[in-house]
Motif scaffolding. Sequence first.
Motif, PDB file in Angstrom:
ATOM      1  N   UNK A 285      -6.936  18.788 -36.037  1.00 53.89           N
ATOM      2  CA  UNK A 285      -6.769  17.437 -36.570  1.00 53.89           C
ATOM      3  C   UNK A 285      -5.715  17.510 -37.664  1.00 53.89           C
ATOM      4  N   UNK A 286      -4.881  16.469 -37.785  1.00 54.36           N
ATOM      5  CA  UNK A 286      -3.873  16.423 -38.843  1.00 54.36           C
ATOM      6  C   UNK A 286      -3.683  14.990 -39.303  1.00 54.36           C
ATOM      7  N   UNK A 287      -3.399  14.847 -40.605  1.00 56.89           N
ATOM      8  CA  UNK A 287      -3.083  13.528 -41.158  1.00 56.89           C
ATOM      9  C   UNK A 287      -2.158  13.723 -42.350  1.00 56.89           C
ATOM     10  N   UNK A 288      -1.301  12.733 -42.603  1.00 56.04           N
ATOM     11  CA  UNK A 288      -0.410  12.846 -43.769  1.00 56.04           C
ATOM     12  C   UNK A 288      -1.199  12.731 -45.065  1.00 56.04           C
ATOM     13  N   UNK A 289      -0.720  13.429 -46.076  1.00 52.14           N
ATOM     14  CA  UNK A 289      -1.353  13.387 -47.391  1.00 52.14           C
ATOM     15  C   UNK A 289      -0.230  13.457 -48.425  1.00 52.14           C
ATOM     16  N   UNK A 290       0.101  12.301 -49.003  1.00 54.46           N
ATOM     17  CA  UNK A 290       1.251  12.241 -49.884  1.00 54.46           C
ATOM     18  C   UNK A 290       2.509  12.571 -49.113  1.00 54.46           C
ATOM     19  N   UNK A 291       3.289  13.500 -49.662  1.00 59.62           N
ATOM     20  CA  UNK A 291       4.508  13.933 -48.965  1.00 59.62           C
ATOM     21  C   UNK A 291       4.237  15.068 -47.984  1.00 59.62           C
ATOM     22  N   UNK A 292       2.996  15.522 -47.920  1.00 61.57           N
ATOM     23  CA  UNK A 292       2.677  16.663 -47.075  1.00 61.57           C
ATOM     24  C   UNK A 292       1.642  16.339 -46.017  1.00 61.57           C
ATOM     25  N   UNK A 293       0.843  17.356 -45.692  1.00 59.51           N
ATOM     26  CA  UNK A 293      -0.086  17.235 -44.567  1.00 59.51           C
ATOM     27  C   UNK A 293      -1.408  17.909 -44.875  1.00 59.51           C
ATOM     28  N   UNK A 294      -2.473  17.313 -44.348  1.00 60.10           N
ATOM     29  CA  UNK A 294      -3.808  17.915 -44.342  1.00 60.10           C
ATOM     30  C   UNK A 294      -4.122  18.262 -42.894  1.00 60.10           C
ATOM     31  N   UNK A 295      -4.442  19.526 -42.657  1.00 57.46           N
ATOM     32  CA  UNK A 295      -4.702  20.010 -41.298  1.00 57.46           C
ATOM     33  C   UNK A 295      -6.076  20.662 -41.259  1.00 57.46           C
ATOM     34  N   UNK A 296      -6.861  20.303 -40.237  1.00 56.85           N
ATOM     35  CA  UNK A 296      -8.161  20.932 -40.000  1.00 56.85           C
ATOM     36  C   UNK A 296      -8.092  21.730 -38.706  1.00 56.85           C
ATOM     37  N   UNK A 297      -8.559  22.964 -38.769  1.00 55.34           N
ATOM     38  CA  UNK A 297      -8.732  23.785 -37.565  1.00 55.34           C
ATOM     39  C   UNK A 297     -10.194  24.207 -37.524  1.00 55.34           C
ATOM     40  N   UNK A 298     -10.905  23.788 -36.486  1.00 51.56           N
ATOM     41  CA  UNK A 298     -12.327  24.113 -36.327  1.00 51.56           C
ATOM     42  C   UNK A 298     -12.496  25.075 -35.161  1.00 51.56           C
TER      43      UNK A 298
END
Length: 759
Positions: A285-298
Amino acid sequence: MAAPPERPAVEGAPNPLPTREALLAFLRAAPGRVGKTEISRHFGLTSDQRPALRALMAELRDEGSAAAVGRRTLRHSATLPDMAALEVTGTDPDGDPIARPITWEGSEKPVVYMRPERTGQPALAPGDRVLARITRIGGNKYEGRTFKRIGTGSPSRVLGVYSKGLVEPVDRRSRASWVIPAGEANGAEEGELVQAEPLPGAGRERLMGPRAARIVERLGRMDDARAVSRLCIAAHEIPDEFPGEVTQAAARAAAIPLGARDDLRDVPLVTIDGEDARDYDDAVFAEPEGDGWRVLVAIADVAHYVRPNAPLDREARHRGNSVYFPDHVVPMLPEALSNGWCSLKPGEDRGCLYVEMRFDGAGTKTGHRFGRALMRSAARLTYETVQAARDAGEDAGLAEGQVARLYGAFGALLAARLRRGTLDLDLPERRVVLDAAGKVLSIAPRPRLDSHRLIEEFMVAANVCAAEELERLHLPCMYRVHDRPSDEKMENLRGFLSGLGISLPASNVVRPRDFAGVLEAVKDRPESRLVSETILRGQSQAEYAPENIGHFGLALPRYAHFTSPIRRYADLLVHRALIRGLGLGEDGMTDGEVAVLAETGEHITKTERRAALAERDAVDRYLAAYMADHVGATFPARVSGVTRFGLFVTLEENGANGIVPMAALPDDQWFHEEAAMRLIGRRTGLTFTLGQEVEVRLAEAVPRTGSLSFQLLQGDPRSGAAPRPGGSPPRAGGTPPRGRQKITARKPKGGRDAPKRPR
């Protein structure tokens, strides 16, 4: 091989003592043992420097870089002595024995081409052990002559096909058939794959004809749908039957409750795998967070079900990994787990370990956090559907923009990878398509899409986080380590690339980005694929170990496998270490596991390499079966190997590899230039060089062994193929210049071409 040239002393002053590296290079190039006199003469040393030279020689001997030969001489530890104990492992394409040293501590065993036995002596066969006189012929290759036989040549088991009272071995290195006496066939039928045991006295009867054996196991017919995978399983001794207690333990598995776990069931995690995948062990899963990215790997929580030292764990460690064949999988875990409770199926609650990662806009990681959770996959996607959705600007049935967000995060991580300068060998995997009866319908390169790279980047990032977290916790880690190429491999690779006008830095300063530069330089050239394959062969093999030396290919200082615990035991160990270190449960790594971590690393490295050999072996046999219907057809190909017994070629169409034996070359006196990787014909002026385009005719395809044999059409007046002369022919009189070996290729009498290499 000629001795290294002497270096004259400097006029008026002694030369400096050679460095450790210079002395090792001299020992490696020397044809045999050398002493202080030879070293002093080569480096221009004086008698006053002898004590310092003795100390340097002792240092190399004590650290194992050089081996003592007698009291006063040395040889490089990566070279064989003048006399060595060898075991015959098979035959070369001309039918002559190939041997390897019985004991060897180096990274890559030398190859010894044995000369024919004296008149009246039986020929050497696989399994025979001899004491032999050794002569180095270049690189890691030697020629051997039997001095004394020291062991029997009967293997413990023979795997082959039963036909007309004989067992024909499936190992292409073994050409000796075994006769099955009356009453010893165990009911085997014509065309069955069988295991046989040599009968007592089989080794002594070799002069009288084929050795005798009894059939002890029948493995099914060779024309059955799963014959190839069964053959490879047996040949590589891959365990494929689960003990009863293991399957019973897997059958008792049940759903994981939420309990104290984090709840990720509302996060739209998705799995992205091949269309033929059956076990889904990672979701993203990925979503933008500010100028960067939040990524989840399960990742599937295998550690919950497979507890340390339980029957499931002992069997998983024994297997080490899953093995993937074109027709089925030999799993590390029973199907109830691998395709059931540990598979992240869409719409079903599953336990997982996850890592939450944050990256800035340039792809640099700014933080990470591990946890244990319950998740519910939102969709099971394939690489093809995700790529098609991306190309069409669609969402593959997901929430609006979700595919675009995944690719956005991927773009940032890819930019960081490019800045890091990694070794990215884009070699297509061959995909074998079978029908229901196991017949090969097609074999073609599997395309590598950006969706593949997306998952690779997410998984690499998660693996880096796992290694970093365990180091932060001061806990043992099963690292995935990859050393830089050895000096010898670098020397061979540099010689190959120099022929293409490409240079590489010295071995001690070469970096992955240097190889990336080579690949970029040849990406639009016809030899691009061959360069990639040659660079791959020049690399060290990756390993599992608790001592970290970094990962050269990925240009990473620390790296561990975390993302595939269903199919790799190493990942399960990393999960257990994280569970222990972060206090995420009572099923973490035990002290007993820590104590044997180095031993476990060696074991699972061996099982991984065994699996890779078996998988490649299966594809080769399927290719041979497919090509058997095309005997006599012509194909465009490239020279992928140049040896003193012929050429290896790779077909452009499907990547099939085979040999052009010396007898299939035009009649000539051929000179093998190992450093330049080419064969030169004295009379015809024909030159065959690594990477050269050629046209070949398929002469033979043997599915039983997975071997292909070709005839080269260049220089054959019957073929119509234009000769491709090149290079400078050898000097008149047939005396090869330094570095060349003379081989004469002549067609034997009797019509049918038969490989033959005169000595």
